[in-house]
Design a protein around this motif. Sequence first.
Motif, PDB file in Angstrom:
ATOM      1  N   SER A 171      38.710  39.423  35.066  1.00 42.95           N
ATOM      2  CA  SER A 171      37.323  39.728  35.375  1.00 42.95           C
ATOM      3  C   SER A 171      37.008  39.397  36.834  1.00 42.95           C
ATOM      4  O   SER A 171      36.351  40.167  37.529  1.00 42.95           O
ATOM      5  CB  SER A 171      36.404  38.934  34.449  1.00 42.95           C
ATOM      6  OG  SER A 171      35.064  39.150  34.788  1.00 42.95           O
ATOM      7  N   LYS A 172      37.509  38.261  37.310  1.00 41.65           N
ATOM      8  CA  LYS A 172      37.292  37.865  38.701  1.00 41.65           C
ATOM      9  C   LYS A 172      37.968  38.859  39.643  1.00 41.65           C
ATOM     10  O   LYS A 172      37.382  39.278  40.643  1.00 41.65           O
ATOM     11  CB  LYS A 172      37.850  36.459  38.930  1.00 41.65           C
ATOM     12  CG  LYS A 172      37.639  35.938  40.326  1.00 41.65           C
ATOM     13  CD  LYS A 172      38.189  34.540  40.486  1.00 41.65           C
ATOM     14  CE  LYS A 172      38.016  34.039  41.896  1.00 41.65           C
ATOM     15  NZ  LYS A 172      38.588  32.706  42.073  1.00 41.65           N
ATOM     16  N   ASN A 173      39.197  39.266  39.316  1.00 39.53           N
ATOM     17  CA  ASN A 173      39.914  40.237  40.143  1.00 39.53           C
ATOM     18  C   ASN A 173      39.195  41.577  40.162  1.00 39.53           C
ATOM     19  O   ASN A 173      39.142  42.245  41.187  1.00 39.53           O
ATOM     20  CB  ASN A 173      41.346  40.409  39.654  1.00 39.53           C
ATOM     21  CG  ASN A 173      42.219  39.218  39.961  1.00 39.53           C
ATOM     22  OD1 ASN A 173      41.866  38.370  40.775  1.00 39.53           O
ATOM     23  ND2 ASN A 173      43.347  39.144  39.295  1.00 39.53           N
ATOM     24  N   SER A 174      38.644  41.958  39.023  1.00 35.88           N
ATOM     25  CA  SER A 174      37.915  43.216  38.936  1.00 35.88           C
ATOM     26  C   SER A 174      36.693  43.205  39.848  1.00 35.88           C
ATOM     27  O   SER A 174      36.425  44.171  40.555  1.00 35.88           O
ATOM     28  CB  SER A 174      37.497  43.465  37.490  1.00 35.88           C
ATOM     29  OG  SER A 174      36.757  44.649  37.388  1.00 35.88           O
ATOM     30  N   ARG A 175      35.947  42.092  39.841  1.00 37.95           N
ATOM     31  CA  ARG A 175      34.778  41.977  40.722  1.00 37.95           C
ATOM     32  C   ARG A 175      35.193  41.989  42.190  1.00 37.95           C
ATOM     33  O   ARG A 175      34.531  42.604  43.025  1.00 37.95           O
ATOM     34  CB  ARG A 175      33.999  40.705  40.401  1.00 37.95           C
ATOM     35  CG  ARG A 175      33.210  40.778  39.108  1.00 37.95           C
ATOM     36  CD  ARG A 175      32.247  39.613  38.952  1.00 37.95           C
ATOM     37  NE  ARG A 175      32.863  38.307  39.115  1.00 37.95           N
ATOM     38  CZ  ARG A 175      33.450  37.616  38.151  1.00 37.95           C
ATOM     39  NH1 ARG A 175      33.519  38.096  36.940  1.00 37.95           N
ATOM     40  NH2 ARG A 175      33.969  36.419  38.398  1.00 37.95           N
ATOM     41  N   MET A 176      36.306  41.323  42.500  1.00 42.30           N
ATOM     42  CA  MET A 176      36.787  41.291  43.874  1.00 42.30           C
ATOM     43  C   MET A 176      37.189  42.697  44.335  1.00 42.30           C
ATOM     44  O   MET A 176      36.840  43.127  45.434  1.00 42.30           O
ATOM     45  CB  MET A 176      37.976  40.343  44.011  1.00 42.30           C
ATOM     46  CG  MET A 176      38.428  40.155  45.447  1.00 42.30           C
ATOM     47  SD  MET A 176      39.886  39.104  45.637  1.00 42.30           S
ATOM     48  CE  MET A 176      39.426  37.643  44.766  1.00 42.30           C
ATOM     49  N   LEU A 177      37.904  43.411  43.486  1.00 46.97           N
ATOM     50  CA  LEU A 177      38.335  44.767  43.821  1.00 46.97           C
ATOM     51  C   LEU A 177      37.133  45.683  44.025  1.00 46.97           C
ATOM     52  O   LEU A 177      37.105  46.487  44.954  1.00 46.97           O
ATOM     53  CB  LEU A 177      39.257  45.313  42.736  1.00 46.97           C
ATOM     54  CG  LEU A 177      39.854  46.685  42.985  1.00 46.97           C
ATOM     55  CD1 LEU A 177      40.649  46.715  44.284  1.00 46.97           C
ATOM     56  CD2 LEU A 177      40.729  47.101  41.815  1.00 46.97           C
ATOM     57  N   THR A 178      36.130  45.539  43.176  1.00 45.57           N
ATOM     58  CA  THR A 178      34.907  46.333  43.327  1.00 45.57           C
ATOM     59  C   THR A 178      34.251  46.056  44.679  1.00 45.57           C
ATOM     60  O   THR A 178      33.791  46.982  45.355  1.00 45.57           O
ATOM     61  CB  THR A 178      33.928  46.017  42.179  1.00 45.57           C
ATOM     62  OG1 THR A 178      34.551  46.355  40.938  1.00 45.57           O
ATOM     63  CG2 THR A 178      32.635  46.791  42.316  1.00 45.57           C
ATOM     64  N   GLY A 179      34.243  44.787  45.096  1.00 47.88           N
ATOM     65  CA  GLY A 179      33.684  44.434  46.399  1.00 47.88           C
ATOM     66  C   GLY A 179      34.468  45.026  47.551  1.00 47.88           C
ATOM     67  O   GLY A 179      33.889  45.534  48.520  1.00 47.88           O
ATOM     68  N   VAL A 180      35.783  44.991  47.451  1.00 43.66           N
ATOM     69  CA  VAL A 180      36.643  45.557  48.508  1.00 43.66           C
ATOM     70  C   VAL A 180      36.415  47.061  48.614  1.00 43.66           C
ATOM     71  O   VAL A 180      36.286  47.609  49.717  1.00 43.66           O
ATOM     72  CB  VAL A 180      38.128  45.234  48.235  1.00 43.66           C
ATOM     73  CG1 VAL A 180      39.037  46.020  49.154  1.00 43.66           C
ATOM     74  CG2 VAL A 180      38.379  43.743  48.367  1.00 43.66           C
ATOM     75  N   GLU A 215      33.201  47.738  50.437  1.00 42.55           N
ATOM     76  CA  GLU A 215      33.321  47.525  51.884  1.00 42.55           C
ATOM     77  C   GLU A 215      34.046  48.692  52.550  1.00 42.55           C
ATOM     78  O   GLU A 215      33.665  49.128  53.644  1.00 42.55           O
ATOM     79  CB  GLU A 215      34.047  46.216  52.178  1.00 42.55           C
ATOM     80  CG  GLU A 215      33.271  44.976  51.796  1.00 42.55           C
ATOM     81  CD  GLU A 215      31.970  44.841  52.566  1.00 42.55           C
ATOM     82  OE1 GLU A 215      31.914  45.195  53.762  1.00 42.55           O
ATOM     83  OE2 GLU A 215      30.991  44.373  51.958  1.00 42.55           O
TER      84      GLU A 215
END
Length: 64
Positions: A15-24, A27
């Motif tokens: 879930s954390k990786n998914s949120r990070m990927l969405t942020g990247v 950007e």
Amino acid sequence: MMKRVKKSHASRVSSKNSRMLTGVIGEIRRGRSFLVTTHANPDGDALGSALALAAGLRRLKKRV
């Protein structure tokens, strides 16, 4: 009454990786130009990754 099940460590990380990927992705969509670099004394993996990232950004019509 239903028993509450704790999320597994893998589920929380995913879930954390998914949120990070969405942020990247956000950007990259918003950005217009990017500087792609590697660490000092890059090995083949670092060079290949940098070249692939630059090629992908160019396909998205970004300035690299």
